[in-house]
Write an enzyme that holds these catalytic residues in place. Structure first.
Site, PDB file in Angstrom:
ATOM      1  N   CYS B  73       4.812   7.601   0.395  1.00 26.32           N
ATOM      2  CA  CYS B  73       4.008   7.401  -0.494  1.00 26.32           C
ATOM      3  C   CYS B  73       4.748   7.711  -1.978  1.00 26.32           C
ATOM      4  O   CYS B  73       4.312   7.300  -2.847  1.00 26.32           O
ATOM      5  CB  CYS B  73       2.643   7.761  -0.461  1.00 26.32           C
ATOM      6  SG  CYS B  73       2.082   7.816   1.040  1.00 26.32           S
ATOM      7  N   CYS B 196     -11.505   7.982  -1.297  1.00 25.61           N
ATOM      8  CA  CYS B 196     -10.143   7.525  -0.676  1.00 25.61           C
ATOM      9  C   CYS B 196      -9.696   6.109  -1.701  1.00 25.61           C
ATOM     10  O   CYS B 196     -10.397   5.319  -2.150  1.00 25.61           O
ATOM     11  CB  CYS B 196     -10.225   6.798   0.660  1.00 25.61           C
ATOM     12  SG  CYS B 196     -11.216   8.142   1.645  1.00 25.61           S
ATOM     13  N   ILE B 199      -6.536  -0.170  -0.148  1.00 26.59           N
ATOM     14  CA  ILE B 199      -5.481  -0.948   0.330  1.00 26.59           C
ATOM     15  C   ILE B 199      -5.150  -2.170  -0.738  1.00 26.59           C
ATOM     16  O   ILE B 199      -6.033  -2.943  -0.695  1.00 26.59           O
ATOM     17  CB  ILE B 199      -5.536  -1.264   1.612  1.00 26.59           C
ATOM     18  CG1 ILE B 199      -5.559  -0.155   2.672  1.00 26.59           C
ATOM     19  CG2 ILE B 199      -4.610  -2.422   2.133  1.00 26.59           C
ATOM     20  CD1 ILE B 199      -5.791  -0.547   4.278  1.00 26.59           C
ATOM     21  N   LYS B 318      -6.739   5.824  -7.117  1.00 26.63           N
ATOM     22  CA  LYS B 318      -8.033   5.447  -6.811  1.00 26.63           C
ATOM     23  C   LYS B 318      -8.728   4.088  -7.343  1.00 26.63           C
ATOM     24  O   LYS B 318      -9.020   3.342  -6.465  1.00 26.63           O
ATOM     25  CB  LYS B 318      -9.055   6.522  -7.039  1.00 26.63           C
ATOM     26  CG  LYS B 318     -10.576   6.397  -6.721  1.00 26.63           C
ATOM     27  CD  LYS B 318     -10.816   6.327  -5.231  1.00 26.63           C
ATOM     28  CE  LYS B 318     -12.145   5.448  -4.952  1.00 26.63           C
ATOM     29  NZ  LYS B 318     -11.886   4.072  -4.864  1.00 26.63           N
ATOM     30  N   HIS B 322      -3.491   1.835  -4.985  1.00 34.15           N
ATOM     31  CA  HIS B 322      -2.530   2.524  -4.504  1.00 34.15           C
ATOM     32  C   HIS B 322      -1.475   1.589  -3.513  1.00 34.15           C
ATOM     33  O   HIS B 322      -1.797   2.012  -2.335  1.00 34.15           O
ATOM     34  CB  HIS B 322      -3.039   3.952  -3.803  1.00 34.15           C
ATOM     35  CG  HIS B 322      -2.010   4.756  -3.301  1.00 34.15           C
ATOM     36  ND1 HIS B 322      -0.731   4.753  -3.654  1.00 34.15           N
ATOM     37  CD2 HIS B 322      -2.184   5.686  -2.152  1.00 34.15           C
ATOM     38  CE1 HIS B 322      -0.041   5.958  -2.782  1.00 34.15           C
ATOM     39  NE2 HIS B 322      -0.912   6.316  -2.199  1.00 34.15           N
TER      40      HIS B 322
END
Lengths: 375, 375
Positions: B73, B196, B199, B318, B322
């Site tokens: 990442c 989280c 996507i 967030k 990401h």
């Protein structure tokens, strides 16, 4: 260099760790400042990325800057280029460059699909053509354009297999003749089995530092006189002539200029003969012969280890083996062995300047490294 | 920067090309000497490697040296580090660093498996634990060790969502409160959905050159005062304390030293908040608060754009989004916007020094870039 094998039974980590640990021990350094890992297919075949940190952890070297560098089959070559720039940047004094590929233990369709990741997935790979198929188109065009018979091209794998007999780390120890190539099973017309490099696992590693610093560790340092990378349009259909790799010509021109040498000054040569015709084309594109006459050099014996232009002295991709993302580092390690008189039975006499050419994709990414004796 | 989206409908090439072309046009350079492509998952999700040459071809920039750089990442962060070293090496004068990730259009199991390539496949991924699951273990341990309630940690995504409202390129434009985080669906205890990052597809690009050369092209150049990479052992089970990322501490210490600044001198901050607790931990590990008290900074409003330490000013991982391998370059591009007064509605006042932290794996590879106004 780890012996190349199609049945190593070793993991990526074991392969890399073996090569890297040996390179560090051989070099005599106790600490490294960073680590670059060349690899092409781990995401696809092993479902494993983050190889930089994975390898650093396995070696107990965590903490250092590290990342994976990928340029298809030239991944080892571009990793070496990244390492050279790291030293030149002044940020990292002693740099480990290693490269690894694990290709065994998978089905042929898996490996074939993996290799096609070097080509444009949407426009070319999706058609179903294979990597060997694309290279076979080049061979057919080359043979036609320059009126060169298969027999002449087949001289290249014969040379490589002869050289590999003396390399204990080679994948194949089998002397072959031109007739053996021509009579071997057809893979993709005109290529037969012995025109093609095999599938193997392997890893190789280098320790890079400034020449001044290297002299503190060894009496036989090797200088990286040039590290050049050039690219071409990724797909064959986009190029006017597929029998010359423009990226090779561009990379080698830059490398000759930076190193202050010409083709005449090269004493030992390692070229990317993933397929027989690529070895012949490399001799031409790198300036050692005119287009269409590369095979003559080999046939006339000029590429033998005791002749004018010793080529693929440890067996090349064909016979030493071609663990794709690692091959570029094997070549440089082999040249370094030659230039420091550590090549054992593969040693060529009086070599002062060596050149390594690595190719990613179908002539798309080409790296050229020129090494000189540094003592 | 390309707008982050979970339904872009764009290919890797389209995403990268859009960001890279815009970066080149914005910078005013006409030629680039090399190109580095940060990406994590293309081999696994798109079955596509050789991104360097693929992108160069798509942009009509073939010829230049180019390769893919991968550090999970943190791939964007390490690609930027490679670009910085390329400029410092003296071999490449004007360098394009771009990063791209395409995560949409795949099943959740596919993306989840792809993310786990950041961890050790043989020892950890093979157990079936997920990437969010491992990060949830950190959150649970952190909450217990420092007696910090979920409500406090949830302040971080609330901050990010507030900032993203003003960023037209953010993935999410939705104001949320702490209660929304706590009541959102459970993902991996204690994480809920709003803990989280999502996507998404995205790409961002930078043009790097010497500061002297940059001044020829712009009145508001931004200086890369430090580019540092550090690593830790790859897996959580190998570490004595999982609530501190030693790689963050190591990278930031190097970066502060090289840039000649301390935490007190940082005016704008971008941290890797892939999960809420990581944003809080970053505030601590980078030196902005003591361990266990990072959430207080956020709760007290000190991380707002008009406060002492503006943090994740465009929405962070967030809420800006990401796209994993690209996020590290988004952060640097955002800082560059801030330091050249081009941040639009996200602009913070009087920023002279910015810091970006990107994380690969579970705190395994950390990059820290410190940028300064260069005018």
């Amino acid at each position: 260099m780890v012996p190349v094998s199609s049945g190593s039974g070793k993991s990526l980590t074991q392969l890399f760790g073996e090569a890297a640990t040996n390179a560090i021990e051989d070099s005599g350094v106790d600490k490294i400042d960073s680590m670059y890992v060349g690899n092409m297919m781990s995401g696809f075949l092993q479902n494993q990325e983050h190889l930089g940190a994975l390898m650093a952890t396995a070696m107990g070297r965590e903490g250092v800057p590290t990342y994976k560098v990928e340029g298809a089959c030239a991944s080892g070559g571009v990793a070496a280029n990244a390492g050279v720039k790291a030293v030149l940047s002044g940020l990292e004094g002693i740099v480990l460059v290693g490269a690894v590929e694990k290709m065994s233990g998978y089905t042929t369709p898996q490996v074939t699909s993996g290799l096609m990741m070097a080509e444009d997935k949407e426009r070319v790979a999706a058609t179903g053509v294979t990597f060997v198929g694309l290279n076979a188109m080049i061979a057919r065009d080359y043979m036609h354009k320059y009126n060169v018979p298969h027999e002449a091209i087949a001289e290249f794998p014969v040379l490589c297999h002869a050289n590999a007999l003396d390399n204990p780390k080679a994948q194949f120890h089998k002397k072959i003749a031109v007739d053996d190539v021509l009579r071997s099973p057809l893979v993709a017309d005109p290529f037969r089995l012995f025109d093609c490099s095999g599938i193997g696992d392997g890893a190789a590693a280098l320790v890079l530092t400034s020449l001044e610093n290297a002299r503190k560790f060894t009496d036989s340092p090797v200088e990286v006189a040039a590290s050049a990378v050039a690219t071409d349009r990724i797909s064959l259909y986009q190029r006017p002539d597929i029998t010359t790799f423009e990226a090779s010509r561009k990379a080698v021109a830059q490398a000759y200029e930076r190193a202050g040498v010409s083709a005449d000054g090269v004493d030992v040569l390692e070229v990317h003969d993933a397929f027989s015709v690529l070895g012949i084309m490399a001799l031409e594109d790198l300036g050692f012969s005119s287009k269409g006459s590369g095979s003559r050099l080999v046939k006339d014996g000029e590429c033998a280890r005791d002749a004018r232009l010793p080529t693929n002295t440890f067996g090349g991709l064909k016979a030493r083996g071609h663990p794709v993302g690692a091959s570029g580092v094997y070549q440089i390690a082999e040249l370094a062995s030659q230039l420091s008189n550590k090549a054992g039975k593969c040693q060529v006499p009086d070599a002062n300047v060596g050149l390594a050419q690595s190719v990613g994709g179908i002539g798309t990414t080409v790296t050229v490294h020129i090494l000189k004796r540094g003592d």
